[in-house]
Write a protein that holds these residues in place. Structure first.
Motif, PDB file in Angstrom:
ATOM      1  N   ALA A 136     -27.959 -24.062 -19.187  1.00 16.45           N
ATOM      2  CA  ALA A 136     -29.227 -24.873 -18.324  1.00 16.45           C
ATOM      3  C   ALA A 136     -29.866 -25.621 -19.355  1.00 16.45           C
ATOM      4  O   ALA A 136     -29.447 -25.694 -20.682  1.00 16.45           O
ATOM      5  N   GLY A 137     -30.677 -26.663 -18.893  1.00 14.99           N
ATOM      6  CA  GLY A 137     -31.451 -27.542 -19.987  1.00 14.99           C
ATOM      7  C   GLY A 137     -32.754 -27.634 -19.256  1.00 14.99           C
ATOM      8  O   GLY A 137     -33.043 -28.801 -18.872  1.00 14.99           O
ATOM      9  N   VAL A 138     -33.417 -26.533 -19.485  1.00 16.87           N
ATOM     10  CA  VAL A 138     -34.914 -26.647 -18.902  1.00 16.87           C
ATOM     11  C   VAL A 138     -36.084 -26.853 -20.202  1.00 16.87           C
ATOM     12  O   VAL A 138     -35.758 -26.257 -21.203  1.00 16.87           O
ATOM     13  N   VAL A 139     -36.772 -27.687 -19.931  1.00 12.36           N
ATOM     14  CA  VAL A 139     -37.938 -28.290 -20.876  1.00 12.36           C
ATOM     15  C   VAL A 139     -39.114 -27.997 -20.367  1.00 12.36           C
ATOM     16  O   VAL A 139     -39.522 -28.595 -19.237  1.00 12.36           O
ATOM     17  N   SER A 140     -39.854 -27.141 -20.920  1.00 17.89           N
ATOM     18  CA  SER A 140     -41.346 -27.179 -20.492  1.00 17.89           C
ATOM     19  C   SER A 140     -42.517 -27.374 -21.255  1.00 17.89           C
ATOM     20  O   SER A 140     -42.250 -27.181 -22.655  1.00 17.89           O
ATOM     21  N   VAL A 141     -43.729 -27.800 -20.871  1.00 16.58           N
ATOM     22  CA  VAL A 141     -44.436 -28.440 -21.899  1.00 16.58           C
ATOM     23  C   VAL A 141     -45.719 -27.527 -21.689  1.00 16.58           C
ATOM     24  O   VAL A 141     -46.140 -27.171 -20.533  1.00 16.58           O
ATOM     25  N   VAL A 142     -46.074 -26.705 -22.692  1.00 17.24           N
ATOM     26  CA  VAL A 142     -47.097 -25.799 -22.419  1.00 17.24           C
ATOM     27  C   VAL A 142     -48.446 -26.237 -23.079  1.00 17.24           C
ATOM     28  O   VAL A 142     -48.651 -26.891 -24.126  1.00 17.24           O
ATOM     29  N   ASP A 143     -49.829 -26.218 -22.305  1.00 18.06           N
ATOM     30  CA  ASP A 143     -50.859 -26.666 -22.652  1.00 18.06           C
ATOM     31  C   ASP A 143     -51.635 -25.300 -23.497  1.00 18.06           C
ATOM     32  O   ASP A 143     -51.565 -24.518 -22.913  1.00 18.06           O
ATOM     33  N   LEU A 144     -51.962 -25.825 -24.673  1.00 20.51           N
ATOM     34  CA  LEU A 144     -52.626 -24.866 -25.533  1.00 20.51           C
ATOM     35  C   LEU A 144     -54.075 -24.903 -25.626  1.00 20.51           C
ATOM     36  O   LEU A 144     -54.826 -24.279 -26.535  1.00 20.51           O
ATOM     37  N   ALA A 145     -54.658 -25.694 -24.773  1.00 21.61           N
ATOM     38  CA  ALA A 145     -56.067 -26.025 -25.039  1.00 21.61           C
ATOM     39  C   ALA A 145     -56.955 -24.809 -24.672  1.00 21.61           C
ATOM     40  O   ALA A 145     -57.889 -24.714 -25.617  1.00 21.61           O
ATOM     41  N   GLN A 146     -56.376 -23.858 -23.922  1.00 15.64           N
ATOM     42  CA  GLN A 146     -57.294 -22.527 -23.890  1.00 15.64           C
ATOM     43  C   GLN A 146     -56.174 -21.540 -24.546  1.00 15.64           C
ATOM     44  O   GLN A 146     -55.398 -21.262 -23.385  1.00 15.64           O
ATOM     45  N   PRO A 147     -56.081 -21.156 -25.694  1.00 19.90           N
ATOM     46  CA  PRO A 147     -54.793 -20.378 -25.988  1.00 19.90           C
ATOM     47  C   PRO A 147     -54.910 -18.993 -25.232  1.00 19.90           C
ATOM     48  O   PRO A 147     -53.612 -18.196 -25.209  1.00 19.90           O
ATOM     49  N   SER A 148     -55.848 -18.522 -24.777  1.00 18.55           N
ATOM     50  CA  SER A 148     -55.880 -17.162 -24.050  1.00 18.55           C
ATOM     51  C   SER A 148     -55.444 -17.410 -22.730  1.00 18.55           C
ATOM     52  O   SER A 148     -54.892 -16.382 -22.026  1.00 18.55           O
ATOM     53  N   ALA A 149     -55.145 -18.573 -22.318  1.00 24.23           N
ATOM     54  CA  ALA A 149     -54.522 -18.724 -20.851  1.00 24.23           C
ATOM     55  C   ALA A 149     -53.719 -20.062 -21.055  1.00 24.23           C
ATOM     56  O   ALA A 149     -54.171 -21.073 -20.501  1.00 24.23           O
ATOM     57  N   PRO A 150     -52.458 -19.965 -21.794  1.00 21.56           N
ATOM     58  CA  PRO A 150     -51.564 -20.984 -21.928  1.00 21.56           C
ATOM     59  C   PRO A 150     -51.108 -21.368 -20.192  1.00 21.56           C
ATOM     60  O   PRO A 150     -50.842 -20.633 -19.594  1.00 21.56           O
ATOM     61  N   LYS A 151     -50.946 -22.838 -20.091  1.00 18.00           N
ATOM     62  CA  LYS A 151     -50.553 -23.330 -18.852  1.00 18.00           C
ATOM     63  C   LYS A 151     -49.218 -24.099 -19.007  1.00 18.00           C
ATOM     64  O   LYS A 151     -49.154 -24.782 -19.879  1.00 18.00           O
ATOM     65  N   ILE A 152     -48.302 -24.111 -18.019  1.00 14.03           N
ATOM     66  CA  ILE A 152     -47.243 -24.930 -17.911  1.00 14.03           C
ATOM     67  C   ILE A 152     -47.707 -26.461 -17.208  1.00 14.03           C
ATOM     68  O   ILE A 152     -48.023 -26.352 -16.146  1.00 14.03           O
ATOM     69  N   LEU A 153     -47.650 -27.274 -18.016  1.00  9.76           N
ATOM     70  CA  LEU A 153     -48.296 -28.504 -17.645  1.00  9.76           C
ATOM     71  C   LEU A 153     -46.991 -29.544 -16.928  1.00  9.76           C
ATOM     72  O   LEU A 153     -47.092 -30.117 -15.914  1.00  9.76           O
ATOM     73  N   GLN A 154     -45.734 -29.273 -17.272  1.00 12.24           N
ATOM     74  CA  GLN A 154     -44.647 -30.106 -17.086  1.00 12.24           C
ATOM     75  C   GLN A 154     -43.355 -29.434 -17.059  1.00 12.24           C
ATOM     76  O   GLN A 154     -43.216 -28.659 -18.102  1.00 12.24           O
ATOM     77  N   THR A 155     -42.081 -29.518 -16.126  1.00 14.44           N
ATOM     78  CA  THR A 155     -41.036 -28.905 -16.097  1.00 14.44           C
ATOM     79  C   THR A 155     -40.041 -30.066 -15.957  1.00 14.44           C
ATOM     80  O   THR A 155     -40.100 -30.679 -15.029  1.00 14.44           O
ATOM     81  N   LEU A 156     -38.884 -30.217 -16.992  1.00 15.41           N
ATOM     82  CA  LEU A 156     -38.025 -31.396 -16.790  1.00 15.41           C
ATOM     83  C   LEU A 156     -36.746 -30.613 -17.222  1.00 15.41           C
ATOM     84  O   LEU A 156     -36.460 -29.499 -17.682  1.00 15.41           O
ATOM     85  N   GLU A 157     -35.727 -31.341 -16.462  1.00 15.73           N
ATOM     86  CA  GLU A 157     -34.518 -31.047 -16.900  1.00 15.73           C
ATOM     87  C   GLU A 157     -33.458 -31.958 -17.786  1.00 15.73           C
ATOM     88  O   GLU A 157     -33.897 -33.202 -17.844  1.00 15.73           O
ATOM     89  N   VAL A 158     -32.884 -31.357 -18.745  1.00 15.94           N
ATOM     90  CA  VAL A 158     -32.139 -32.232 -19.625  1.00 15.94           C
ATOM     91  C   VAL A 158     -30.655 -31.763 -19.548  1.00 15.94           C
ATOM     92  O   VAL A 158     -30.400 -30.977 -18.825  1.00 15.94           O
ATOM     93  N   SER A 159     -29.755 -32.206 -20.427  1.00 13.54           N
ATOM     94  CA  SER A 159     -28.304 -31.583 -20.409  1.00 13.54           C
ATOM     95  C   SER A 159     -28.296 -30.353 -20.710  1.00 13.54           C
ATOM     96  O   SER A 159     -29.139 -29.770 -21.329  1.00 13.54           O
ATOM     97  N   PRO A 160     -27.407 -29.513 -20.128  1.00 12.83           N
ATOM     98  CA  PRO A 160     -27.060 -28.163 -20.372  1.00 12.83           C
ATOM     99  C   PRO A 160     -26.869 -27.675 -21.775  1.00 12.83           C
ATOM    100  O   PRO A 160     -26.618 -28.561 -22.451  1.00 12.83           O
TER     101      PRO A 160
END
Length: 391
Positions: A103-127
């Protein structure tokens, strides 16, 4: 005077916030990876966890479900220098038949509130997505994909990634890792398939392959720069370079001793140090004085396999340029992956997949002491870890 006082207070608060954020570690945990003999029902969800290093013992602040993969170099997490977000790659996933596939999954994780991290974006790249790196300005990110010899380039703004092209490496390079130089004018690709570190030139969002490459060893895996960018350190799973025409080790024979190498990037001089069987990860202390090396030591193999040991090795080396001297070693749990230092260098976290935990070690400059009472437990197998200052 009141305005000045308010400005000073604000500056102090901003500084404190930056220091606090710098003490966050982000761990990617793979719940789908089974050991031989495990039933499919043993699988759990993948997750990303945020760990507080401001205190001792370290504490998990929060977690979020997101794709993660422990198979590959333990550099599949990158944390922005201001620790406001992280990028996590996943090079495997479960298909509809319940089997693992590339797979080639890239996730961007928001750390503004470290006790409740959030996934802001999910993208695909090469496997086969593996190592990921963010420049110090937080404006550019690179992702290595080893299945088709590519480096994906992203611009970064407002914690959002925008694709900005791909770098196509020659066939067979199989990049497992990529890391920006401290000045961000270049980056380094670990070409596992060719046994080389390869330089990328970076101008704005334009990334190109240079003609500079250094042979380090067989199957290089992960890499890190010295803080001044003059030296590169990397692991080599297959050890020192083989003489031309030399036969490959026979299957079932004695395990190959892996190495770490220190490369003077100006002169291309290489210093190789034998470290043990399967050095998974090399991590640098923030001050650049020490390297932590994670050696699997046969602990992921079956007990009947040649070279099996019921423990891995965590090693710490003192470095001065290309001079590398071992100062401490400790037995660890099995199938260990990534490691990081706390900002002050006195605590080392080590991800161990067999026990689904992160072991905590105290380091005093001379010895490593494992604190079993401080071990962090997970439902999934920790596989990659980073802080804002670890690369």
């Amino acid at each position: 005077m009141k305005i000045a006082a308010h400005l000073l207070a604000a500056a102090v608060l901003m500084g404190a916030s930056t220091v606090a954020h710098a003490q966050l570690a982000v761990s990617a945990n793979d719940g789908k990876q089974l050991r031989p003999g495990d039933p499919p029902s043993a699988r759990t969800a993948d997750s990303i966890s945020v760990i507080d290093l401001r205190r001792y013992p370290p504490k998990v602040l929060g977690s979020v479900a997101a794709p993660a993969s422990m198979i590959g170099a333990p550099s599949a997490v990158a944390v922005a220098r201001n620790a406001s977000f992280a990028i996590v790659t996943a090079g495997q996933r479960l298909n509809a038949a319940g089997s693992l596939e590339l797979a080639g999954v890239v996730s961007v994780v928001d750390l503004a509130q470290p006790s409740a991290p959030k996934i802001l974006q999910t993208l695909e790249v090469s496997p086969g997505a593996a190592g990921v790196t963010i420049n110090r300005a937080g404006t550019l990110a690179l992702v290595a994909s080893n299945s088709n010899d590519t480096i994906s380039v992203f611009t970064v703004a407002g914690k959002k990634l925008t694709p900005a092209g791909k770098v196509q490496l020659p066939a067979g390079y199989h990049p497992t890792d990529v890391v920006f130089a401290p000045d961000a004018k270049s980056a380094m690709v670990v070409g596992q398939g060719v046994g080389k570190l390869v330089r990328l030139d970076v101008k704005g969002s334009q990334v190109t392959v240079s003609d500079t490459a250094v042979t380090t060893g067989v199957q290089p895996y992960g890499a890190v720069y010295s803080p001044d960018g003059r030296v590169a350190y990397n692991t080599n799973l297959g050890g020192r370079p083989r003489p031309e025409g030399a036969p490959k080790p026979a299957p079932g024979g004695p395990p190959v001793v892996g190495t770490i190498t220190a490369v003077d990037l100006a002169t291309k001089a290489v210093n190789s140090i034998d470290v043990g069987v399967t050095p998974e990860h090399v991590a640098r202390s923030n001050d650049g004085k020490y390297l932590a090396v994670v050696v699997a030591n046969g602990s992921a193999a079956a007990p009947t396999a040649p070279g099996y040991h019921p423990y891995g090795l965590l090693q710490v080396y003192r470095v001065r340029g290309t001079q590398v001297t071992r100062v401490a070693e400790a037995h660890s749990g099995g199938w260990c992956q990534g490691a990081i230092f706390s900002d002050d260098g006195r605590t080392v976290l080590l991800q161990c997949a067999l026990g689904k935990d992160i072991e905590v070690y105290r380091f005093d400059g001379k010895a490593l002491t494992r604190d079993d009472a401080a071990t962090l437990k997970f439902d999934a197998r920790p596989g990659s870890i980073a802080t804002a200052g670890s690369r």
